[in-house]
Motif scaffolding. Structure first.
Motif, PDB file in Angstrom:
ATOM      1  N   ARG B 175       0.849  -1.205   0.000  1.00  0.00           N
ATOM      2  CA  ARG B 175       0.000   0.000   0.000  1.00  0.00           C
ATOM      3  C   ARG B 175       0.878   1.245   0.000  1.00  0.00           C
ATOM      4  NH1 ARG B 175      -3.094  -3.742  -0.338  1.00  0.00           N
ATOM      5  NH2 ARG B 175      -2.244  -3.459  -2.423  1.00  0.00           N
ATOM      6  N   GLU B 178       2.249   1.815  -3.339  1.00  0.00           N
ATOM      7  CA  GLU B 178       1.244   2.278  -4.283  1.00  0.00           C
ATOM      8  C   GLU B 178       1.047   3.787  -4.165  1.00  0.00           C
ATOM      9  OE1 GLU B 178      -2.995   0.269  -4.866  1.00  0.00           O
ATOM     10  OE2 GLU B 178      -1.273  -1.073  -4.687  1.00  0.00           O
ATOM     11  N   ILE B 179       1.047   4.246  -2.901  1.00  0.00           N
ATOM     12  CA  ILE B 179       0.815   5.678  -2.708  1.00  0.00           C
ATOM     13  C   ILE B 179       2.016   6.481  -3.198  1.00  0.00           C
ATOM     14  CG2 ILE B 179       0.606   7.448  -0.935  1.00  0.00           C
ATOM     15  CD1 ILE B 179      -1.233   5.389   0.527  1.00  0.00           C
ATOM     16  N   GLY B 182       2.161   6.835  -6.793  1.00  0.00           N
ATOM     17  CA  GLY B 182       1.154   7.700  -7.382  1.00  0.00           C
ATOM     18  C   GLY B 182       1.619   9.130  -7.523  1.00  0.00           C
ATOM     19  N   ILE B 183       2.681   9.492  -6.774  1.00  0.00           N
ATOM     20  CA  ILE B 183       3.187  10.859  -6.838  1.00  0.00           C
ATOM     21  C   ILE B 183       4.140  10.964  -8.015  1.00  0.00           C
ATOM     22  CG2 ILE B 183       4.366  12.658  -5.550  1.00  0.00           C
ATOM     23  CD1 ILE B 183       3.774  11.067  -3.019  1.00  0.00           C
TER      24      ILE B 183
END
Ligand SMILES: Nc1ncnc2c1ncn2[C@@H]1O[C@H](COP(=O)(O)OP(=O)(O)OP(=O)(O)O)[C@@H](O)[C@H]1O
Ligand SMILES: [Mg+2]
Lengths: 311, 339, 346
Positions: B175, B178-179, B182-183
């Motif tokens: 997780r 994934e975050i 995303g940036i």
């Protein structure tokens, strides 16, 4: 699908939240930003900052205000452009950037797909080697290097196209080409690999075993299946176009968001830097989400997943 | 059908022992994965030529600045803006120190009364471009290799832990990944550089912040795949301790994906450094990298194109070579590509 | 036996790979008769798929080469046929079923379209007629609710159902030859039985010849009329099912039969043929099976054995059948089987 989508949207919001917080805290705590070097600012700017961010308020209040403003679409005001709101500055400049981005994406993917298909159909011939080499060049050569060389040879030396500025279609040709080389390369490579893999799959052999000609197999069976996963590279392509647009717009003096961003970096116009950062992040995250949804719509395996499975 | 064989001598029908033959067959070493891959890479002419070119560029990055008699930082305004001039080759009509000015060729060296040869010419401050280009190459390569190394260490460690621990640890770590992924990395890098003092270290750090993610992903994927394979299971039941298991079995098997990934992070780091320098938040003068040289050259490229074109060519050659080698290795390791 | 419909003569096929030339097929001969089922058995890599793919000329173009030999179908040599001619044959006269039903259908095309394709291509059907015919075919292969199914995509079908669809495609134009390359290997046992029944049933209706490739000798006994045993790119023994099962001559066939789980489940330990298959990059001189052959003789290392005739329908390529060869005792279980054969009790 619905569950997946909700999950993706939640991630998207978390990502945006983190980016926004990051910009706030970086600007707040690290040296060299206007929040720290108040003495560097003009009196007027200090007052604006004060009003906007309430520099005397306690930190959580400042943070909350900042985040609420962003959620409302208020990205602060610029220093260099007469204290205009960043959001309206972005809107004013989005036109050329979008034109350029879409042209490059469109032309790039179409040429790339054609190159990739040719390479796969004529695997291990000079057509393949040529197309693969072009793809390696496109992937390797930085767009700004290519842009600068284009500008020198085609604009300055040969005078075929206007060297810079933004006054109509002919002005967009060179920047579009410079920006498109990466999409071309990405699409061509992806398409080639994907098609070759598809061509080696059983269902293609079965399609041939039905008596289809090579062309029929390619058009009816292979290309469609190879095209679907191409959607997944649209996200990375968009990222590269954004990166590229900054320098390309600067090189060709195009009044877009990228050019404004680079100028702001050079003049320390922090509200624009922060605003553009958040805007870019928002755009990217949304594009990636759209790509995901698109994929689900186009691929019947995902479109109907969890649906009616009989036996 | 068997008529022609009727008169074969009887001795030929003596039984023979086949035990030794069987052994031979079994002992015949299967081409090991790595060796097999190497055979394939070797066949890839593009990759081999690229490797030779890269080797040359590495050597030049080390010794290049000392090959010319000029200090890369020494300024001499009386010798500014000279075009390239190379002994011997000058007789061919190129690199002869002349320059088109309003359509006329004129020998700048003669005009400025310069006796020396500047192989790649000089910049507006009279610094020798040849030594600066190789110095810049050195800095660019240094940053890229450093960033790739750190990416590799963090990425491999993260991927190993995530893949090997599995369960909740893996879940949480995925997780987080994934975050972060995303940036957009561009944005992180630019933000970091606005805040850190520009320099080699800060550029490297800025790039590493998001750079390791790709490596972590592939390593985890590979670990998950290998974990289920028999020999890992076998040594687990035999009670090998986790760490030893990791090192002995996984790392050699992982080396393929790690090498491939690194071969692609290096050129992207070189690109990023150049990009940042070009938009003015990379290295600052008098420090030289390929990016800053291109940026400097770009300011005057209409009149002195060589200042921009030479570093452009060098960076393109480096990036193309790395990509070709990366492709070669990837195709060699990819079982799908074999025939 | 009916009329000969296909004749394969001394076929040699090589693959050009980075490691060198793989001589995958090294002189294969066999005939196929109308209405019969010929099973081809043999270990992995023995060349079963390559042989059958070459009959449809479906080998990868870029690295495969038919070095020599003939494949005679309807008085024409397929080896010499042009791509255009092949396109008329494929799907109409000869069609194929593959091993893995999960991958042999196009994932982004509806089932209906995939079945209609050969109909429109070869059968001169109009679209609406083709649709009707497709519904019939779906019904024929035992897929319920064809009207709904015709509009669905492969992923909405289970493995067994997909294989039925593949069979429908293959039989759409009532081909003269159906090649089934391990059509049941990827399916679970009950489904396997159903598919085999279906194939036998349809064969009766359409009167097609079948080449049936399998690893599973149990399946062979169930479906085949004749059996060809392949080893190292050659057919080493060919005969009727009874001849192969109850009077095998080649030591490799002995090994194969011994490694078959017995139907009564008495043997608890399965026999495994020792050693590994020959390296087709450098095929050995002599008999390729020699290094793994308990009964190997000097001549096996020097000369390739020709096909020795055992009966009109039964041939085997082993020097053991040469008059000069010493008499050898086959393994006990084979002897038991042979005894049954001679008594005629099978
Ligand atoms: N495309 C190819 N390129 C190179 N070699 C190949 C190719 N296809 C098959 N071969 C070689 O040809 C030989 C025969 O393969 P084939 O697929 O016919 O075996 P098979 O008897 O069908 O085995 P299986 O039971 O595993 O399906 C093998 O040694 C294989 O390595
Ligand atoms: Mg096979």
């Amino acid at each position: 699908m619905a569950k997946y989508l909700t999950q993706r949207i939640i991630y998207m919001i978390i990502t945006l939240f983190i980016i926004a917080s990051l910009t706030f805290f970086l600007m707040k705590f690290l040296p060299g930003t206007p929040f720290q070097n108040e003495e560097k600012l003009t009196e007027e700017q200090r007052i604006i900052l004060d009003e906007k961010y309430g520099l005397d308020d306690p930190l959580p209040v400042q943070y909350a205000n900042y985040m609420i403003n962003i959620a409302k679409g208020d990205l602060g005001v610029s220093f260099q452009y007469d204290n205009q709101p960043v959001s309206s500055l972005l809107l004013k400049r989005i036109g050329p950037s979008l034109t350029l981005g879409f042209q490059a994406m469109f032309i790039g993917t179409i040429i790339g797909i054609m190159l990739g298909v040719l390479a796969a159909l004529f695997q291990n011939t000079w057509i393949d080697y040529g197309s693969t080499f072009l793809a390696v060049l496109g992937k390797s050569i930085p767009s700004f290097v290519f842009a600068a060389l284009l500008q020198y040879y085609i604009g300055v030396k040969l005078e075929w196209l206007p060297v810079a500025s933004w006054n109509g279609f002919s002005y967009s040709i060179m920047p579009t080409i410079a920006l498109a080389i990466f999409p071309i390369a990405t699409a061509a490579r992806f398409m080639r690999t994907e098609l070759i893999e598809v061509f080696s799959s059983d269902y293609i052999t079965l399609a041939k075993a039905k008596g289809n000609s090579r062309t029929e197999v390619a058009i009816k069976h292979a290309i469609r299946n190879a095209l679907i996963p191409l959607i997944t590279v649209l996200g990375p392509m968009a990222v590269s176009l954004m990166t590229g647009s900054m320098v390309i717009e600067q090189i060709f003096s195009i009044p877009g968001i990228g050019e404004q961003f680079v100028k702001s970096i050079q003049t320390n116009d922090f509200p624009i830097i922060m605003g553009t950062t958040i805007f870019f992040a928002f755009l990217l995250v949304v594009i990636i989400l759209i790509v995901d949804i698109l994929y689900g719509i186009i691929d019947p395996r995902i479109r109907l997943a969890g649906g009616d499975k009989h036996e | 059908m068997s008529n022609s064989t009727e008169n074969l001598p009887k001795e030929l029908f003596e039984p023979v022992s086949t035990d030794h033959m069987n052994n031979e067959v079994i002992a015949k070493p299967q081409l090991s994965f790595a060796k097999d891959a190497w055979l394939r890479v070797r066949k890839n002419k593009g990759a081999i030529i690229s490797a030779v070119i890269l080797l040359f560029i590495f050597i030049m990055a080390i010794i290049g600045p000392y090959l010319s008699q000029y200090d890369p930082y020494a300024q001499d305004v009386t010798k500014a803006n000279l075009p390239p001039k190379i002994p011997v080759i000058e007789n061919l009509g190129i690199f002869d120190g002349t320059q088109d000015i309003n359509g006329e060729k004129s020998d700048i060296y003669k005009n400025k009364n310069v006796q020396e040869y500047y192989w790649f010419g000089t910049d507006s401050l009279g610094r020798d471009l040849f030594s600066r280009v190789w110095l810049g190459t050195r800095v660019s390569l240094y940053i890229a290799l450093l960033a790739a190394l750190i990416d590799m260490i963090i990425g491999v460690a993260y991927g190993l832990v995530s893949g090997f621990k599995g369960g909740r640890v893996d879940n949480v770590m995925q997780r987080i990944l994934e975050i972060i992924s995303g940036i957009p990395n561009l944005i992180v890098v630019i933000l970091m550089l606005l805040i850190l003092k520009p320099g080699i270290m800060s550029i490297t750090i800025a790039m590493v912040i998001t750079g390791w993610i790709g490596m972590a992903r592939v390593v985890r994927g590979q670990v998950l795949k290998l974990k289920d394979q028999e020999y890992i299971l076998a040594s687990k039941t035999l009670g090998a301790r986790n760490i030893r298991l990791l090192i002995k079995h996984l790392l050699p098997n992982l080396s393929g994906v790690i090498i491939i990934n690194t071969m692609f992070t290096i050129p992207s780091a070189i690109f990023f450094e150049a990009f940042l320098s070009f938009i003015g938040i990379g290295l600052q003068a008098p420090e030289a990298s390929l990016g800053t040289l291109i940026e400097d050259g770009y300011q005057t490229f209409q009149f002195l194109p060589h200042l921009m074109i030479i570093p452009c060519i060098v960076i393109c050659i480096i990036l193309i070579s790395f990509n070709l080698i990366g492709d070669g290795i990837r195709d060699a390791f990819d079982p799908k590509m074999r025939d | 036996m009916g009329k000969k419909i296909l004749e394969v003569n001394d076929l040699h096929i090589s693959f050009h790979t980075f490691a060198g030339e793989v001589q995958a097929i090294r002189g294969v001969d066999f005939d196929l008769y109308e209405g019969e089922t010929l099973a081809i058995v043999g270990e992995s890599g023995s060349g079963k798929s390559v042989t059958t793919k070459s009959i449809m000329k479906l080998l990868p173009k870029h690295n495969s080469e038919i070095k020599s030999g003939k494949i005679i179908f309807q008085d024409k040599d397929i080896v010499q046929a042009t791509e255009k001619q092949m396109q008329k044959i494929r799907g109409k006269d000869i069609s194929m079923i593959f091993q893995d039903p999960m991958t042999s259908l196009n994932p982004t095309m509806t089932i209906g379209k995939q079945i209609m394709e050969p109909l429109i291509k070869h059968g001169n059907f109009k679209k609406s007629e083709a649709r009707k015919q497709t519904l019939k075919l779906l019904d024929l292969v035992g897929i319920p609710k064809p009207k709904i199914r015709i509009k669905q995509y492969p992923h909405q079908f289970s493995g067994g159902m997909r294989q039925r669809v593949v069979i429908a495609i293959a039989l759409a134009c009532a081909p003269k030859i159906l090649i089934a390359d391990e059509p049941t290997t990827a399916l679970d046992v009950t489904i396997q039985g159903q598919i085999l029944e279906l194939m036998k049933d349809l064969q009766q209706q359409i009167e097609t010849s079948i080449i049936f490739i399998t690893h599973d000798l149990g399946v062979v006994a169930n479906v085949a009329d004749r059996v060809a045993v392949m080893y190292g790119g050659k057919i080493v023994e060919v005969g009727t099912v009874d001849e192969i099962f109850y009077n095998p001559q080649h030591p490799y066939t002995w090994g194969l039969i011994s490694s078959m789980p017995s139907l009564d489940g008495m043997d608890d330990e399965l026999y495994v043929i020792p050693g590994s298959p020959p390296d087709l990059l450098k095929p050995p001189k002599g008999d390729a099976f020699a290094p793994r052959n308990r009964y190997a003789m000097q001549i096996d290392l020097e000369k390739e054995p020709p096909m020795f005739k055992v009966s009109d329908t039964h041939y085997a390529a082993t020097w053991l059948l040469h008059p000069n060869a010493p008499k050898v005792e086959p393994p006990q279980n084979i002897q038991d089987r042979m005894q049954k054969f001679s008594k005629g009790a099978y």
